[in-house]
Design an enzyme around this catalytic site. Sequence first.
Site, PDB file in Angstrom:
ATOM      1  N   LYS A 192       0.822  -1.218   0.000  1.00 26.05           N
ATOM      2  CA  LYS A 192       0.000   0.000   0.000  1.00 26.05           C
ATOM      3  C   LYS A 192       0.853   1.265   0.000  1.00 26.05           C
ATOM      4  O   LYS A 192       0.639   2.182  -0.796  1.00 26.05           O
ATOM      5  CB  LYS A 192      -0.903   0.007   1.244  1.00 26.05           C
ATOM      6  CG  LYS A 192      -1.916  -1.120   1.253  1.00 26.05           C
ATOM      7  CD  LYS A 192      -2.788  -1.055   2.487  1.00 26.05           C
ATOM      8  CE  LYS A 192      -3.704  -2.259   2.579  1.00 26.05           C
ATOM      9  NZ  LYS A 192      -4.407  -2.608   1.341  1.00 26.05           N
ATOM     10  N   LYS A 204      -3.016   3.454   9.317  1.00 29.21           N
ATOM     11  CA  LYS A 204      -3.624   3.048  10.585  1.00 29.21           C
ATOM     12  C   LYS A 204      -3.330   1.545  10.728  1.00 29.21           C
ATOM     13  O   LYS A 204      -3.923   0.712  10.051  1.00 29.21           O
ATOM     14  CB  LYS A 204      -5.108   3.377  10.513  1.00 29.21           C
ATOM     15  CG  LYS A 204      -6.095   2.737  11.433  1.00 29.21           C
ATOM     16  CD  LYS A 204      -5.814   2.684  12.876  1.00 29.21           C
ATOM     17  CE  LYS A 204      -6.779   1.681  13.498  1.00 29.21           C
ATOM     18  NZ  LYS A 204      -6.120   0.435  13.899  1.00 29.21           N
ATOM     19  N   PRO A 205      -2.359   1.176  11.587  1.00 30.86           N
ATOM     20  CA  PRO A 205      -2.044  -0.247  11.766  1.00 30.86           C
ATOM     21  C   PRO A 205      -3.065  -0.916  12.687  1.00 30.86           C
ATOM     22  O   PRO A 205      -3.845  -0.236  13.360  1.00 30.86           O
ATOM     23  CB  PRO A 205      -0.664  -0.208  12.430  1.00 30.86           C
ATOM     24  CG  PRO A 205      -0.643   1.081  13.187  1.00 30.86           C
ATOM     25  CD  PRO A 205      -1.546   2.050  12.454  1.00 30.86           C
ATOM     26  N   THR A 242     -14.253  -8.739   5.772  1.00 38.80           N
ATOM     27  CA  THR A 242     -15.340  -8.299   4.890  1.00 38.80           C
ATOM     28  C   THR A 242     -16.305  -7.386   5.641  1.00 38.80           C
ATOM     29  O   THR A 242     -16.776  -6.379   5.104  1.00 38.80           O
ATOM     30  CB  THR A 242     -16.055  -9.529   4.308  1.00 38.80           C
ATOM     31  OG1 THR A 242     -15.136 -10.175   3.412  1.00 38.80           O
ATOM     32  CG2 THR A 242     -17.306  -9.156   3.539  1.00 38.80           C
ATOM     33  N   GLY A 268     -11.919 -10.717   3.332  1.00 37.38           N
ATOM     34  CA  GLY A 268     -11.797 -12.084   3.841  1.00 37.38           C
ATOM     35  C   GLY A 268     -11.938 -13.150   2.762  1.00 37.38           C
ATOM     36  O   GLY A 268     -12.241 -12.860   1.600  1.00 37.38           O
ATOM     37  N   CYS A 316      -5.348 -14.598   4.725  1.00 40.85           N
ATOM     38  CA  CYS A 316      -6.607 -14.366   4.016  1.00 40.85           C
ATOM     39  C   CYS A 316      -6.853 -15.405   2.931  1.00 40.85           C
ATOM     40  O   CYS A 316      -7.938 -15.959   2.817  1.00 40.85           O
ATOM     41  CB  CYS A 316      -6.600 -12.979   3.402  1.00 40.85           C
ATOM     42  SG  CYS A 316      -5.156 -12.667   2.357  1.00 40.85           S
ATOM     43  N   GLU A 345     -15.544 -17.745   8.012  1.00 40.56           N
ATOM     44  CA  GLU A 345     -14.078 -17.762   7.825  1.00 40.56           C
ATOM     45  C   GLU A 345     -13.418 -18.090   9.169  1.00 40.56           C
ATOM     46  O   GLU A 345     -13.638 -17.392  10.159  1.00 40.56           O
ATOM     47  CB  GLU A 345     -13.597 -16.389   7.340  1.00 40.56           C
ATOM     48  CG  GLU A 345     -12.085 -16.340   7.138  1.00 40.56           C
ATOM     49  CD  GLU A 345     -11.549 -14.947   6.775  1.00 40.56           C
ATOM     50  OE1 GLU A 345     -12.185 -13.931   7.101  1.00 40.56           O
ATOM     51  OE2 GLU A 345     -10.463 -14.899   6.171  1.00 40.56           O
ATOM     52  N   LYS A 396     -16.438 -11.291  -5.622  1.00 41.24           N
ATOM     53  CA  LYS A 396     -17.581 -11.260  -4.700  1.00 41.24           C
ATOM     54  C   LYS A 396     -17.231 -10.436  -3.448  1.00 41.24           C
ATOM     55  O   LYS A 396     -16.640  -9.367  -3.563  1.00 41.24           O
ATOM     56  CB  LYS A 396     -18.028 -12.693  -4.384  1.00 41.24           C
ATOM     57  CG  LYS A 396     -18.417 -13.452  -5.674  1.00 41.24           C
ATOM     58  CD  LYS A 396     -19.208 -14.715  -5.388  1.00 41.24           C
ATOM     59  CE  LYS A 396     -18.365 -15.853  -4.915  1.00 41.24           C
ATOM     60  NZ  LYS A 396     -19.095 -17.121  -4.809  1.00 41.24           N
ATOM     61  N   GLY A 440     -13.632  -8.569  -1.964  1.00 32.80           N
ATOM     62  CA  GLY A 440     -13.025  -7.269  -2.190  1.00 32.80           C
ATOM     63  C   GLY A 440     -13.277  -6.651  -3.538  1.00 32.80           C
ATOM     64  O   GLY A 440     -14.046  -7.159  -4.355  1.00 32.80           O
ATOM     65  N   GLU A 463      -4.065  -5.415  -6.120  1.00 32.83           N
ATOM     66  CA  GLU A 463      -2.757  -4.932  -5.675  1.00 32.83           C
ATOM     67  C   GLU A 463      -1.656  -5.798  -6.272  1.00 32.83           C
ATOM     68  O   GLU A 463      -1.823  -7.012  -6.387  1.00 32.83           O
ATOM     69  CB  GLU A 463      -2.639  -5.010  -4.140  1.00 32.83           C
ATOM     70  CG  GLU A 463      -3.366  -3.907  -3.406  1.00 32.83           C
ATOM     71  CD  GLU A 463      -3.178  -3.973  -1.894  1.00 32.83           C
ATOM     72  OE1 GLU A 463      -2.721  -5.023  -1.372  1.00 32.83           O
ATOM     73  OE2 GLU A 463      -3.479  -2.980  -1.228  1.00 32.83           O
TER      74      GLU A 463
HETATM   75  P1  NAD Z   1     -10.216  -6.281  10.813  1.00 30.51           P
HETATM   76  O1  NAD Z   1     -11.161  -6.003   9.696  1.00 30.51           O
HETATM   77  O2  NAD Z   1     -10.785  -6.550  12.150  1.00 30.51           O
HETATM   78  O3  NAD Z   1      -9.198  -5.037  11.001  1.00 30.51           O
HETATM   79  C1  NAD Z   1      -8.396  -4.568   9.942  1.00 30.51           C
HETATM   80  C2  NAD Z   1      -7.997  -3.123  10.218  1.00 30.51           C
HETATM   81  O4  NAD Z   1      -9.163  -2.296  10.199  1.00 30.51           O
HETATM   82  C3  NAD Z   1      -7.344  -2.886  11.583  1.00 30.51           C
HETATM   83  O5  NAD Z   1      -6.342  -1.897  11.465  1.00 30.51           O
HETATM   84  C4  NAD Z   1      -8.516  -2.363  12.415  1.00 30.51           C
HETATM   85  O6  NAD Z   1      -8.089  -1.570  13.518  1.00 30.51           O
HETATM   86  C5  NAD Z   1      -9.256  -1.524  11.384  1.00 30.51           C
HETATM   87  N1  NAD Z   1     -10.687  -1.317  11.651  1.00 30.51           N
HETATM   88  C6  NAD Z   1     -11.523  -2.050  12.432  1.00 30.51           C
HETATM   89  N2  NAD Z   1     -12.774  -1.536  12.381  1.00 30.51           N
HETATM   90  C7  NAD Z   1     -12.729  -0.468  11.547  1.00 30.51           C
HETATM   91  C8  NAD Z   1     -13.704   0.466  11.074  1.00 30.51           C
HETATM   92  N3  NAD Z   1     -14.983   0.392  11.444  1.00 30.51           N
HETATM   93  N4  NAD Z   1     -13.315   1.428  10.203  1.00 30.51           N
HETATM   94  C9  NAD Z   1     -12.023   1.505   9.787  1.00 30.51           C
HETATM   95  N5  NAD Z   1     -11.057   0.658  10.216  1.00 30.51           N
HETATM   96  C10 NAD Z   1     -11.411  -0.322  11.079  1.00 30.51           C
HETATM   97  O7  NAD Z   1      -9.285  -7.488  10.300  1.00 30.51           O
HETATM   98  P2  NAD Z   1      -8.157  -8.290  11.094  1.00 30.51           P
HETATM   99  O8  NAD Z   1      -8.787  -9.128  12.147  1.00 30.51           O
HETATM  100  O9  NAD Z   1      -7.055  -7.357  11.486  1.00 30.51           O
HETATM  101  O10 NAD Z   1      -7.587  -9.222   9.899  1.00 30.51           O
HETATM  102  C11 NAD Z   1      -8.175 -10.429   9.527  1.00 30.51           C
HETATM  103  C12 NAD Z   1      -9.092 -10.273   8.337  1.00 30.51           C
HETATM  104  O11 NAD Z   1      -8.395  -9.642   7.270  1.00 30.51           O
HETATM  105  C13 NAD Z   1      -9.533 -11.626   7.775  1.00 30.51           C
HETATM  106  O12 NAD Z   1     -10.884 -11.547   7.405  1.00 30.51           O
HETATM  107  C14 NAD Z   1      -8.645 -11.815   6.551  1.00 30.51           C
HETATM  108  O13 NAD Z   1      -9.152 -12.705   5.592  1.00 30.51           O
HETATM  109  C15 NAD Z   1      -8.542 -10.421   6.062  1.00 30.51           C
HETATM  110  N6  NAD Z   1      -7.350 -10.233   5.221  1.00 30.51           N
HETATM  111  C16 NAD Z   1      -7.520 -10.071   3.877  1.00 30.51           C
HETATM  112  C17 NAD Z   1      -6.407  -9.953   3.042  1.00 30.51           C
HETATM  113  C18 NAD Z   1      -6.547  -9.785   1.558  1.00 30.51           C
HETATM  114  O14 NAD Z   1      -5.553  -9.416   0.912  1.00 30.51           O
HETATM  115  N7  NAD Z   1      -7.702 -10.023   0.966  1.00 30.51           N
HETATM  116  C19 NAD Z   1      -5.120  -9.998   3.592  1.00 30.51           C
HETATM  117  C20 NAD Z   1      -4.989 -10.147   4.973  1.00 30.51           C
HETATM  118  C21 NAD Z   1      -6.117 -10.257   5.778  1.00 30.51           C
END
Ligand code: NAD
Length: 478
Positions: free
Chosen positions: A160, A174-175, A229, A251, A284, A379, A450, A453, A457
């Site tokens: 990113k 935002k990590p 998702t 997800g 993911c 998931e 679907k 996403g 990237e």
């Molecule tokens: P998450 O959605 O809980 O959090 C991801 C990020 O979003 C974090 O930084 C979190 O603080 C932030 N966040 C949470 N709520 C938010 C809101 N309302 N608005 C804005 N930001 C918010 O995900 P997670 O538990 O950290 O990661 C696991 C998920 O990520 C799984 O579903 C996995 O499949 C998915 N994932 C997808 C990919 C991909 O490339 N498609 C890669 C890695 C992980």
Amino acid sequence: MKMLINGQRTGASDGGVLEVCNPATGALLDTVPAATAADLERALTAAQKGWPAWAGTPLFERGAILRRFVRSIDEHNEELSLLLCREMGKPISEARNDFGSVKHLFNGFVEAANQLTGMTMPLGVQEGREKDFELAIREPLGVVACIIPFNAPLVLFSHKVAPALIAGNAVIVKPASDDPLVLLRLGELLWEAGVPGDVFQMITGSGAQIGSLLAGDPRVAKVSFTGSTEVGLAIARAAAANMGHTGLELGGNAPFVVMADADIDRAAAEAAAGRATYVTGQICNVAKRFLIHRSVKAAFTANLIDRLQKIIIGDPEDPATQMGTLISESAAREVERQVAHTVSQGAKLIYGGVRSGAYYTPAVLDEVTGAMDIAHDMEVFGPVFPLLTFDTLEEAIDLSNDTIFGLGAGIMTGDMSIALRFAMAVQAGSVIINGQSFYRSFMMPFGGYKQSGGGREGLTVSLQEVTQLKSIVFKNVL
Ligand code: NAD
């Protein structure tokens, strides 16, 4: 550690903090600020002011700064690896390897940006426009918000941040709250390498509070989000209110299909390696549903369990460890709950599934059917192997597609006609033949179908996604 706002390492305006703990020991590692709306406001104001000068900085200078950042990673490799290992519960051997991706991606995007050409339109196509000369150039979007999940902080940060910066955007990261430390250190190194303090910033805090404010702010031109998702849908709604661009990597519940003619030893090796030993299955696009042809089911299951028994699970800081913890005890409890739920729906837990704190041993669930949640939209983010049985390719395709997700898919067969028929029929952003879906190269356009996403990237596509085309017309000049 502190947040990175407008060139200063800073705490939250109200002094609030979040604790970051080592999931393997429970020990407190550090705290990070819980950003307030006022902190975010400072970051957004700075970013809006900062990006035009950065966009006007010659590309070769932006590139030199990012290459300096890449060199600094080598100087800090051991410190960074240990931080990643401790905040994620990730084996140290795995953590050390992960920094190669950061270097490759930053260097790769610097090179790719030299090829980011615009276009000239063919002359005289349209009657009445014969005397006009039209071209289109690529410009940065402005402020790009990069919201990152816990499971692969380094590679997702790089996918990113590198394209957004080299293309001339300002970035606010935002990590995830579970593991923000290593990214804060990378952010500090970006500043030290010369990225201006108002061009790269990082805020820490609750996703639901500060993340959603960031995603919905009209000054943010694009939200580049990777995560669940559920959160992705909320971000899409928030950004749409301002016509903001979004890149959503969400997800998955990827199928791994093992046909009757497959090399069973290789199939089991593929299954075990991705789903258990890399980031403890918290990936993911890794296979999450194992669709095994009835005739080879027993052989596959025995081979898989044999491999799982040999995995060295333990202290992430021990170089011999192959599998560490999940990201937190609550994440491990959630996996435990999902397995119990699947057993309550009729599946049999035939191996593993033992939790101790944030540790969770790989679990094999047998007799999983299409009637269960795990076979569709549930998931499971951990080392769980739900085994389903099928008789025909058509049945395997139907099962594969019967989900809201469409991130990845994989098939093992010696018959390339079957492999291609599967690849064409399955609804997924990437399909791996001779392997499971845990595959992401630097170049490929990675993303989901679907509800997995929107947007892609990768080194071949990301620069287009963080820039926009401007048409410029010289009227009546020909
Ligand atoms: P998450 O959605 O809980 O959090 C991801 C990020 O979003 C974090 O930084 C979190 O603080 C932030 N966040 C949470 N709520 C938010 C809101 N309302 N608005 C804005 N930001 C918010 O995900 P997670 O538990 O950290 O990661 C696991 C998920 O990520 C799984 O579903 C996995 O499949 C998915 N994932 C997808 C990919 C991909 O490339 N498609 C890669 C890695 C992980």
